[in-house]
Design an enzyme around this catalytic site. Structure first.
Site, PDB file in Angstrom:
ATOM      1  N   ASP A 306       0.858  -1.199   0.000  1.00 55.94           N
ATOM      2  CA  ASP A 306       0.000   0.000   0.000  1.00 55.94           C
ATOM      3  C   ASP A 306       0.893   1.249   0.000  1.00 55.94           C
ATOM      4  OD1 ASP A 306      -2.941   1.069   0.625  1.00 55.94           O
ATOM      5  OD2 ASP A 306      -1.531   2.219   1.839  1.00 55.94           O
ATOM      6  N   ILE A 307       0.574   2.219  -0.849  1.00 57.07           N
ATOM      7  CA  ILE A 307       1.370   3.448  -0.935  1.00 57.07           C
ATOM      8  C   ILE A 307       1.119   4.300   0.306  1.00 57.07           C
ATOM      9  CG2 ILE A 307       1.836   5.522  -2.281  1.00 57.07           C
ATOM     10  CD1 ILE A 307       0.842   4.049  -4.740  1.00 57.07           C
ATOM     11  N   GLU A 349      -4.895   2.179  -4.049  1.00 57.23           N
ATOM     12  CA  GLU A 349      -3.436   2.173  -4.104  1.00 57.23           C
ATOM     13  C   GLU A 349      -2.847   0.905  -3.502  1.00 57.23           C
ATOM     14  OE1 GLU A 349      -4.581   4.752  -0.482  1.00 57.23           O
ATOM     15  OE2 GLU A 349      -5.363   4.240  -2.453  1.00 57.23           O
TER      16      GLU A 349
END
Length: 443
Positions: A306-307, A349
């Site tokens: 996950d960003i 994301e």
């Protein structure tokens, strides 16, 4: 042809000599549709405003308002009839002023029928040409207003022409408007199947010249239709208008086509933006690999990524920049994982990497390298991008749902303990920016 055109014309005859006017009117009535009469310039101007004749035949010297003053008033009002000036001896000095007023023809007085009819034939030919040109302009404007494209003509600096774009473009251009700022404000260059979006160039004339004959896909900034982003196919061409080179920009709305393309990508198991597997493909592939692990007793691990702080990218740089980051991230991931690993976009994301025949230690090492590479990657947005990762190894007998829940819990812990790190259910987190060869640190 000329006779037919003559019979469709109306003539205003302005002459203060009653005998000459009546005789000329009688001769004209046999040739044209209708003849109106006035005995001075003032009356002639009033009749012109009322009946709008095709041709005006006028004397110069008349009471109350002379012929040239009447012509000037007609031209100032926007009128453009075919004007024939009748002049007597000694009135040559008025010719220059008449020419400046756009008088079409001069004849000598006293009136000669042959001169009058020759003048009418010239007038009929000119009026027919004007009507044809007007018809063609109306036809072209009407067609351009209804074709499913927008056409913009420019010299490279300003908008010279833009047909009715309201059915296609949310932000129409105006003639005389600067082309570059208009395009950069409203559109971004985009490409299909995961290639980044970019701003249009500052030197618009050079860009148009360089790419003449090319096509680009544009994203409409801030535009959407039925919840889908708006896309246009832009065609660039060079055209010659009145011996001058111009740029022709043709916009075609392909939003529906692109939406259908996205739907087909989903049906095919591909994420439209990044080109990696979508959520449906992830579930299918994970179920298949779990079955293979059960059958052959092989290892299987799962990495969830996950960003970090991705919302701030969208909020400060815009969603189009955020999309470009996702595309670049997917490309970076593909360069780091094994050929046998399967990358899927899980949502937003979040990405998943299914790693067949990989035990926890190998998956943890790969996740660390992946996080490190992303942290060092230049996304071209003026800021660093980091990710948090969760790693889990498949345990015999557990369902795919349980495996996903465990890796998601590990990712959640990575987020909660500082981000930019990897966490497994059994091992402590370590920073993705640490040395790639370093093992997990203690909690």
């Amino acid at each position: 042809m000329t006779q037919h055109c003559l019979r469709s014309l109306t003539v205003l005859l302005v002459e203060d000599d009653n005998t000459a006017r009546q005789g000329l009117a009688l001769a004209l009535e046999a040739k044209v549709s209708r003849v109106f009469q006035a005995d001075n310039g003032d009356s002639g101007f009033s009749q012109y405003a009322s009946i709008r004749p095709d041709i005006i035949i006028t004397d110069i010297r008349m009471p109350r308002m002379d012929g040239l003053a009447m012509v000037r008033a007609i031209r100032d009002s926007g009128g453009d009839p075919f004007i024939i000036i009748a002049s007597g001896a000694g009135e040559e000095q008025a010719f220059l002023e008449a020419i400046e007023l756009g008088v079409n023809l001069f004849i000598k007085k006293p009136y000669n029928a042959e001169d009058i009819f020759t003048g009418l034939e010239r007038a009929a030919a000119e009026i027919a040409r004007r009507r044809h040109d007007t018809y063609r302009r109306a036809l072209s404007d009407g067609l351009l207003a209804h074709v499913p494209n927008c056409h913009l003509l420019s010299d490279g600096a300003a908008v010279l022409y833009f047909n009715d774009p309201q059915a296609i473009l949310q932000y129409p251009a105006h003639e005389g408007q600067e082309l570059g700022p208009y395009l950069r404000e409203n559109f971004t260059v985009s490409m299909r199947q995961g290639v980044e979006q970019s701003s249009l160039p500052l030197n618009m004339d050079a860009w148009l010249t360089k790419h003449s004959g090319s096509e680009f896909v544009l994203a409409g900034n801030g535009q959407s239709r039925n919840g889908h982003p708006v896309r246009y196919l832009l065609r660039l061409d060079r055209v010659r208008i009145h011996s001058q080179e111009r740029h022709l920009l043709t916009f075609t709305d392909i939003s529906l086509i692109e939406s259908e393309r996205e739907r087909f990508y989903q049906l095919a198991g591909r994420d439209y933006l990044t080109g990696v597997g979508n959520r449906q493909a992830f579930e299918t592939e994970l179920a298949r690999e779990i079955e293979r692990s059960k059958r052959y007793g092989s290892d299987l691990s799962l990495v969830m990524l996950d960003i970090d702080d991705f919302k701030s990218v969208n909020d400060t740089l815009g969603h189009q920049t955020g999309d470009a980051v996702l595309v670049a991230l997917a490309r970076c991931m593909a360069a780091e994982v094994r050929v046998t690993d399967i990358i899927c976009r899980f949502g937003g994301e979040e990405f998943m990497v299914i790693m067949p025949q990989s035990e926890l230690e190998g998956a943890l090492s790969c996740a660390g390298k992946l996080g490190h590479s992303i942290a060092e990657y230049d996304f071209g947005i003026g800021r660093r991008i980091t990710v948090s990762l969760g790693v889990a190894q498949y345990q015999p007998g557990e369902s795919s749902h349980t495996l996903v829940r465990r890796v998601d819990t590990a990712l959640y812990e990575a987020k909660g303990t500082g981000k930019n790190r990897v966490v497994t259910a059994l091992d402590a987190p370590f920073s993705c920016s640490d040395n790639e060869e370093a093992g997990p640190s203690s909690r």
